[in-house]
Design a protein around this motif. Structure first.
Motif, short mmCIF file in Angstrom:
data_model
loop_
_atom_site.label_atom_id
_atom_site.label_comp_id
_atom_site.label_asym_id
_atom_site.label_seq_id
_atom_site.Cartn_x
_atom_site.Cartn_y
_atom_site.Cartn_z
N PRO A 7 0.81 -1.22 0.00
CA PRO A 7 0.00 0.00 0.00
C PRO A 7 0.84 1.27 0.00
CG PRO A 7 -0.94 -1.60 1.50
CD PRO A 7 0.38 -2.15 1.06
N ARG A 8 1.89 1.30 0.80
CA ARG A 8 2.73 2.50 0.84
C ARG A 8 3.45 2.69 -0.49
NH1 ARG A 8 6.37 3.40 6.02
NH2 ARG A 8 4.24 3.66 6.80
N LEU A 9 3.96 1.60 -1.06
CA LEU A 9 4.62 1.68 -2.36
C LEU A 9 3.63 2.13 -3.43
CD1 LEU A 9 7.22 1.19 -3.96
CD2 LEU A 9 6.49 -1.19 -4.28
N ALA A 10 2.39 1.65 -3.31
CA ALA A 10 1.36 2.03 -4.28
C ALA A 10 1.05 3.52 -4.20
CB ALA A 10 0.09 1.21 -4.04
N ALA A 13 3.80 5.32 -5.83
CA ALA A 13 3.69 5.15 -7.28
C ALA A 13 2.64 6.10 -7.85
CB ALA A 13 3.32 3.70 -7.60
N LEU A 14 1.51 6.24 -7.16
CA LEU A 14 0.46 7.13 -7.64
C LEU A 14 0.88 8.60 -7.57
CD1 LEU A 14 -2.85 5.51 -6.34
CD2 LEU A 14 -1.94 5.56 -8.66
N LEU A 15 1.73 8.94 -6.60
CA LEU A 15 2.25 10.30 -6.55
C LEU A 15 3.11 10.60 -7.78
CD1 LEU A 15 3.22 10.71 -2.78
CD2 LEU A 15 1.31 11.78 -4.00
N SER A 16 3.86 9.61 -8.23
CA SER A 16 4.66 9.80 -9.45
C SER A 16 3.74 9.94 -10.66
CB SER A 16 5.64 8.64 -9.64
OG SER A 16 4.96 7.44 -9.97
N LEU A 223 -0.47 4.75 -16.88
CA LEU A 223 -1.64 3.88 -16.76
C LEU A 223 -1.26 2.51 -16.18
CD1 LEU A 223 -4.66 3.68 -17.16
CD2 LEU A 223 -4.26 2.86 -19.49
N ILE A 224 -0.09 2.00 -16.56
CA ILE A 224 0.37 0.74 -15.98
C ILE A 224 0.57 0.89 -14.48
CG2 ILE A 224 2.29 -0.90 -15.89
CD1 ILE A 224 2.73 -0.38 -18.86
N VAL A 225 1.25 1.96 -14.09
CA VAL A 225 1.51 2.20 -12.67
C VAL A 225 0.20 2.38 -11.90
CG1 VAL A 225 2.53 3.81 -11.01
CG2 VAL A 225 3.80 3.17 -13.06
N GLN A 226 -0.73 3.15 -12.47
CA GLN A 226 -2.02 3.36 -11.80
C GLN A 226 -2.77 2.05 -11.64
OE1 GLN A 226 -4.90 5.65 -13.99
NE2 GLN A 226 -6.37 5.69 -12.30
N THR A 227 -2.80 1.24 -12.70
CA THR A 227 -3.53 -0.02 -12.65
C THR A 227 -2.93 -0.96 -11.60
OG1 THR A 227 -4.08 0.20 -15.00
CG2 THR A 227 -4.34 -1.98 -14.02
N TRP A 228 -1.59 -1.04 -11.56
CA TRP A 228 -0.94 -1.88 -10.55
C TRP A 228 -1.22 -1.35 -9.15
CZ3 TRP A 228 2.58 -0.50 -6.81
CH2 TRP A 228 3.10 -1.55 -6.05
N ALA A 229 -1.07 -0.04 -8.97
CA ALA A 229 -1.22 0.55 -7.64
C ALA A 229 -2.63 0.36 -7.10
CB ALA A 229 -0.87 2.04 -7.69
N THR A 236 -10.90 5.33 -2.81
CA THR A 236 -10.79 6.64 -2.18
C THR A 236 -9.35 6.97 -1.84
OG1 THR A 236 -13.03 6.53 -1.27
CG2 THR A 236 -11.50 8.04 -0.20
N ARG A 237 -8.64 6.00 -1.29
CA ARG A 237 -7.24 6.25 -0.95
C ARG A 237 -6.42 6.52 -2.21
NH1 ARG A 237 -3.33 2.32 2.72
NH2 ARG A 237 -1.61 3.80 2.95
N ALA A 238 -6.72 5.80 -3.29
CA ALA A 238 -6.03 6.04 -4.55
C ALA A 238 -6.32 7.45 -5.06
CB ALA A 238 -6.45 5.01 -5.59
N ALA A 239 -7.59 7.84 -4.98
CA ALA A 239 -7.97 9.17 -5.46
C ALA A 239 -7.27 10.26 -4.66
CB ALA A 239 -9.49 9.34 -5.36
N ILE A 240 -7.15 10.05 -3.34
CA ILE A 240 -6.47 11.03 -2.50
C ILE A 240 -5.01 11.18 -2.93
CG2 ILE A 240 -5.59 11.45 -0.17
CD1 ILE A 240 -8.44 12.25 -0.52
N ALA A 241 -4.35 10.06 -3.18
CA ALA A 241 -2.95 10.13 -3.60
C ALA A 241 -2.81 10.91 -4.90
CB ALA A 241 -2.38 8.72 -3.77
#
Length: 296
Positions: A7-10, A13-16, A223-229, A236-241
């Motif tokens: 989760p932290r790595l994800a 990744a989403l910040l990038s 898109l690859i990074v987002q899909t993996w993350a 919601t957590r993904a959207a926040i990142a």
């Protein structure tokens, strides 16, 4: 990979991904003075699609029929969102576009609650009011929203649906195939939009560099990074990142684009970002299970 905090790595990744997306606003704004919206998007995602197919050709073939259907649905949603957002960018500044696009972080838990019939808590409503106020400070001209802001707001709703679907259907195993097929579908959606006026390509080397950067870094790789993350995070957590996208967009637009820092940008942006984080920080427990992970 024992000991890895996925989760932290994800989140990192989403910040990038958010940084990559944020960097495209002022580049796209400039490019659209010389290219049609649909032409630019079709070319960008065509390059991204070809790149993904060359990197891992069997990825799509390994998807199940169900995953292929899901990828098509996600691709159509994302493709339409891209057309709306990019057309909206023609009629508003890169900074405002970035912040209004970030409204998907408010729409994500709200739409998730509506789709799954979850009760919306008071903190979610507080976030909606904050975000709406911020949007008004950023975008209102007189008593009505501008055309560009309305198109961008509609795209934010579609991005929220895409985040919800991706969170429910993506896994570490199907991430590449899901991304590849989505990219092909996105290309088709944008190409259909380009058909009426014919198809054009960049006329200068600098424009080609911009398109290729946005295709490979902010397109295929993102898109690859987002899909993996999103296989490791709730929507919601993904959207926040990813709410750092408008922050990056404004920063790049002010530093490298033609936008100027204004009090509206500061106040409106602060309200929107506050709403984004309130959605995560206040009702986190209520929305933690907002979308079940349905991929098998």
């Amino acid at each position: 990979m024992s000991g890895v905090n996925h989760p932290r790595l994800a989140v990192l990744a989403l910040l990038s991904v958010a940084a990559a997306w944020g960097s495209t606003f002022f580049l796209t704004k400039d490019l659209l003075t010389r290219m049609d919206v649909a032409d630019y998007l079709a070319l960008r995602f065509l390059i991204a699609s070809v790149a993904l197919m060359l990197v891992h050709p069997p990825a799509i073939a390994r998807l199940s029929r169900l995953d292929r259907g899901r990828a098509v649905a996600l691709g159509i949603t994302y493709g339409i969102a891209q057309l709306l957002q990019t057309e909206g960018l023609r009629h508003t500044s890169a900074s405002v576009s970035g912040f209004v696009t970030g409204m998907y972080v408010v729409f994500t838990p709200l739409l998730g609650a509506v789709i799954l019939r979850h009760k919306i808590g008071r903190w979610a409503w507080v976030a909606v009011i904050l975000a709406t106020t911020g949007l008004g400070v950023l975008s209102l001209r007189g008593l009505s929203l501008g055309h560009g802001e309305l198109l961008t707001l509609a795209s934010a709703g579609l991005y929220a649906l895409h985040i919800i679907g991706l969170g429910a259907w993506s896994t570490s195993r199907n991430a590449f195939g899901l991304s590849s097929l989505q990219m092909i579908v996105i290309t088709c959606v944008c190409a259909i939009g380009a058909l009426p006026g014919g198809f054009s390509v960049p006329s200068t080397g600098g424009d080609w560099v911009s398109v290729i950067y946005m295709a490979l870094v902010a397109g295929a790789l993102a898109l690859i990074v987002q899909t993996w993350a999103q296989a490791h995070l709730t929507p919601t957590r993904a959207a926040i990142a990813m709410t750092m996208e408008p922050v990056f967009a404004s920063t790049f637009a002010v530093l490298f684009g033609s936008d100027s820092l204004t009090w509206r940008m500061l106040v409106g942006g602060a309200l929107v970002v506050s709403a984004m984080y309130l959605v995560e920080l206040a009702p986190r427990r209520k929305f933690e299970a907002e979308v079940q992970h349905l991929a098998q």
